[in-house]
Design a protein around this motif. Structure first.
Motif, short mmCIF file in Angstrom:
data_model
loop_
_atom_site.label_atom_id
_atom_site.label_comp_id
_atom_site.label_asym_id
_atom_site.label_seq_id
_atom_site.Cartn_x
_atom_site.Cartn_y
_atom_site.Cartn_z
N THR A 144 33.79 -30.41 -53.74
CA THR A 144 34.06 -31.39 -54.80
C THR A 144 33.62 -32.76 -54.30
O THR A 144 33.89 -33.12 -53.15
N VAL A 145 32.93 -33.53 -55.14
CA VAL A 145 32.48 -34.87 -54.72
C VAL A 145 33.67 -35.82 -54.79
O VAL A 145 34.23 -36.05 -55.87
N ASP A 146 34.07 -36.35 -53.63
CA ASP A 146 35.23 -37.25 -53.58
C ASP A 146 34.86 -38.57 -52.87
O ASP A 146 33.72 -38.74 -52.42
N THR A 147 35.83 -39.47 -52.78
CA THR A 147 35.52 -40.79 -52.20
C THR A 147 35.16 -40.68 -50.71
O THR A 147 34.37 -41.48 -50.22
N ASP A 148 35.72 -39.70 -50.00
CA ASP A 148 35.39 -39.54 -48.57
C ASP A 148 33.91 -39.27 -48.36
O ASP A 148 33.27 -39.90 -47.52
N ILE A 149 33.38 -38.32 -49.12
CA ILE A 149 31.96 -37.98 -48.92
C ILE A 149 31.07 -39.08 -49.49
O ILE A 149 30.00 -39.39 -48.93
N ILE A 176 34.29 -30.50 -59.99
CA ILE A 176 32.97 -31.04 -59.62
C ILE A 176 33.12 -32.38 -58.89
O ILE A 176 32.48 -32.62 -57.87
N VAL A 177 33.97 -33.25 -59.46
CA VAL A 177 34.08 -34.64 -58.98
C VAL A 177 35.51 -35.12 -59.21
O VAL A 177 36.14 -34.73 -60.20
N THR A 178 36.00 -35.96 -58.30
CA THR A 178 37.37 -36.46 -58.47
C THR A 178 37.39 -37.56 -59.53
O THR A 178 36.37 -38.20 -59.83
N ASP A 179 38.59 -37.78 -60.07
CA ASP A 179 38.79 -38.87 -61.04
C ASP A 179 38.28 -40.20 -60.48
O ASP A 179 37.62 -40.97 -61.17
N ASP A 180 38.61 -40.45 -59.20
CA ASP A 180 38.25 -41.75 -58.59
C ASP A 180 36.75 -41.98 -58.59
O ASP A 180 36.29 -43.09 -58.88
N SER A 221 29.66 -44.89 -60.89
CA SER A 221 29.40 -43.74 -61.75
C SER A 221 28.46 -44.12 -62.89
O SER A 221 28.71 -45.08 -63.62
N LEU A 222 27.40 -43.33 -63.07
CA LEU A 222 26.42 -43.61 -64.12
C LEU A 222 26.50 -42.60 -65.26
O LEU A 222 25.60 -42.54 -66.09
#
Ligand code: AN0
Ligand code: CP
Length: 317
Positions: free
Chosen positions: A257-262, A282-286, A293-294
């Motif tokens: 999952t794409v998160d703020t850490d990566i 797929i991706v975190t809310d943040d 985010s585009l």
């Protein structure tokens, strides 16, 4: 342009993007082109963006638009030739296509992969029958193996938001509970390998895409290495392509999952996804809500990619 099903149909990408950006500034400058012309959109699968953006693009060009949802109210269509039609399908595509074509000037088709028969999917059996039997310009609104209107909008979006000449663009697989087609990933790869970007694909073992779409891309199994220094992260799930796993979900590892850490190891990368997206799979809310985010301008550019393609088709009528 009489066909738009892949990057090959659009010609030089720099010209196509320049034309798209010009249209974006002057959406109603070509209204005369579509006068008394009709677009038919045929959907075999659900859609939010493609339906609305393509209809809007056609209206900007002065066209009339008719839409058929094949699975809601139309006769069920047989797609394979030679079958004895004693089942639930009342009509064959070979009659239905020329009939539909008689009511319009241009046809858009959405028809996803079955994910059960790889040969039929990769031979684009449904889309190719529209090309063969309609006698009209046909464009893909996501077919079994590609989603070129999406990839074109993605390229426009990258061009608008890049801050270096040759950005690093990373396509990353991400987990999803259901089996999805490879079309968006195949198509994005096909466009990015032709664009002026450093293109890297990262995914777990077993999620290799058809090499006909990824030729020229760097495949990096180490996800952290792939993300390092990236300018754009493009997330997408796809089901397995290879061997007996075709169309299967073989991994739902949420470490992908794409998160703020990566995202923190990238070059302050922009986040992209074609939508619809499952949050926190797929991706975190943040990340999806971050200023990086585009996803919304990317979806808005679907109107522009569709209008560029329709304009070129109208010019060739
Ligand atoms: C579709 C896919 O992955 O191909 C459409 C994306 C534009 N996604 C889903 O079905 C969720
Ligand atoms: N991105 C995209 O094609 O979305 P829809 O499936 O909603 O049309």
């Amino acid at each position: 342009m009489i066909q738009f099903t892949s990057v090959k149909d659009i010609g030089p990408l720099d010209k196509a993007v320049a034309e798209a950006l010009e249209i974006k500034k002057n959406r109603f400058g070509y209204e005369h082109l579509g006068r008394h012309r009709t677009l038919l959109m045929v959907f075999f699968n659900s859609s939010l963006r493609t339906r609305l953006s393509t209809q809007k693009a056609a209206m900007n060009l002065g066209m009339n638009v008719i839409v058929l949802d094949v699975n809601q109210g139309a006769w069920k269509l047989e797609t394979e030739r030679g079958v004895i039609m004693d089942g639930d399908k009342a009509e064959h595509l070979i009659e239905a296509i020329p009939v539909m074509a008689s009511y319009c000037d241009i046809i858009g088709v959405r028809s996803f992969a079955s994910l059960t028969d790889r040969d039929a999917d990769y031979n684009e059996v449904v889309l190719n029958q529209f090309i063969r039997y309609s006698g009209k310009p046909v464009f893909s609104m996501e077919a079994a193996t590609r989603h070129p209107l999406q990839s074109f909008a993605d390229l426009i979006t990258i061009e608008e938001h890049r801050i270096v000449d040759r950005p690093k663009v990373v396509l990353t697989w991400a987990p999803h509970p259901k089996a999805l087609p490879q079309a968006v990933a195949n198509s994005f790869s096909e466009w990015m390998t032709q664009a002026n970007v450093d293109f890297v694909i990262t995914h777990p073992e077993g999620y290799e895409l058809d090499p006909r779409f990824t030729a020229g891309a760097k495949i990096e199994y180490d996800r952290r290495k792939a993300f390092e220094g990236a300018d754009f992260i493009y997330a997408k799930n796809w089901s397995a392509y290879t061997g007996n796993n075709y169309g299967k979900v073989i991994n739902t590892d949420r470490a992908w999952t794409v998160d703020t850490d990566i995202m923190a190891i990238t070059n302050n990368a922009k986040f992209m996804h074609c939508l619809p997206v499952r949050r926190n799979m797929i991706v975190t809310d943040d990340v999806i809500e971050s200023p990086q985010s585009l996803v919304i301008p990317e979806a808005a550019n679907r109107e522009i990619s569709a209008q560029t393609v329709l304009k070129r088709m109208l010019e060739s009528l």
